[in-house]
Design an enzyme around this catalytic site. Sequence first.
Site, short mmCIF file in Angstrom:
data_model
loop_
_atom_site.label_atom_id
_atom_site.label_comp_id
_atom_site.label_asym_id
_atom_site.label_seq_id
_atom_site.Cartn_x
_atom_site.Cartn_y
_atom_site.Cartn_z
N ASP A 159 -17.58 -12.18 7.41
CA ASP A 159 -16.15 -11.89 7.38
C ASP A 159 -15.79 -11.14 8.67
O ASP A 159 -15.90 -9.93 8.75
CB ASP A 159 -15.81 -11.05 6.15
CG ASP A 159 -14.34 -10.69 6.07
OD1 ASP A 159 -13.59 -11.01 7.01
OD2 ASP A 159 -13.94 -10.05 5.08
N TYR A 202 0.82 -1.22 0.00
CA TYR A 202 0.00 0.00 0.00
C TYR A 202 0.85 1.27 0.00
O TYR A 202 0.50 2.25 0.66
CB TYR A 202 -0.95 0.01 1.21
CG TYR A 202 -2.02 -1.05 1.14
CD1 TYR A 202 -3.15 -0.85 0.34
CD2 TYR A 202 -1.91 -2.22 1.86
CE1 TYR A 202 -4.14 -1.82 0.27
CE2 TYR A 202 -2.89 -3.19 1.79
CZ TYR A 202 -4.01 -2.99 0.99
OH TYR A 202 -4.99 -3.94 0.92
#
Length: 425
Positions: free
Chosen positions: A236, A15
């Site tokens: 999730d 990132y």
Amino acid sequence: MNLSERDKKVIWHPYTQMKGAANPIAIVKGEGAYLFDDNGRRYIDAVSSWWVNLHGHSHPYIAQKISEQLITLEHLMFAGFTHQPAVELAERLLTHLPSNQSKIFYSDNGSTAVEVALKMAIQYWHNKGEEKKKVIAFGNSYHGDTFGAMSVSARSAFNNPFNSFLFDVIYIDAPYNEEIDKSISQLKKAISDNDIAAFIFEPLVQGAGGMLMYESSHLQQLIEICTSNNIITIADEVMTGFGRTGKFFAMDHLNADVDIFCLSKGLTGGTMALGVTSCNAKIFDAFLSDDKSKTLFHGHSYTANPLACTAGLASLDLLEKGDCWDNIKRIEHQNKSFYDKFKNHKHVKDIRQCGTIIAIEIETGDKTGYFSNIRDKAYNFFLDKGIILRPLGNVIYIMPPYCIKEDDLNYIYQSIEEFLGDLLL
């Protein structure tokens, strides 16, 4: 040449736009909620090192347990073999998961836990002779960076180069701001063709999407619609699990069963990489067959690594103690006080809080976004204060280790107040 300079010569960081990137800060030691760089400077880890650290860095109890395991059994392949840490961790996780969960499948991180869940759901229908392949997900969702996980995440700059390789997903709005009727309408339209394999969601808090939050009762309504229409539901809980929302799992805020859970991040207390996908008996039984082609063909070289499983057991030991939950409740209470103080601040567009997570969305006059210019300004401001925060664009959030001291958390709040006070828009 110091460590940061050596790093720049050989490492590509996640990132990070490496062109013009500042030298990374070289961390040489961790202790509790603190990290120390090679110049001896101390930083408060206010985001738990990407949301993984529960009990503090270099926790002596977890380190001791891993050390003991290391001289007993470090690894073996998990096909045809088993070991005590894997079995015990599965047994103990199932005591915390909803009672309908019956089997644990090990992998190595959050993305792969999601990949396994999607493969379970899609192959479930294939094994039953029904080709249901469509998946429903929330807009603004993020489920990981592998291809299946990217497919069920919102289309964004994170995955734009790969869009032509991703399978199609039906997106519905998460029920923010009481907009449950709109979400229900979109869901009912999506399932009208009876070709939906699964609905995957981040319960209560959408992490990388901006720490967006919604009500548990609204999620429950959506799950009940899916269940009544025989659609597999996947929670999730990679980010929300293990106390982050004030309960053991975010799904504990609901009274609804789902078919599959995805776990990682806090699973080992932030010590080692490990992922888990749990499922109910309905899913597992669809793979039991004399036809070997119905096998779940998925695995990893480090599946159920004994060291990682041992770290998971040690983290559970700590998490099951009363003082850990006292700290969680203390952080939750402090967050609520900060929320009440700043909810009407002129530079705050929105403030959101769920358990130990609090997010401040700064009013910029522009659309909220990951690439907001305010991100770098805020990141560097807090680094100068000795605080590690990694804003999601114009959203500043705190998700600390549970061991963080009350004074340190107040110092973070005060620093945010100072940043907002100095903000010129």
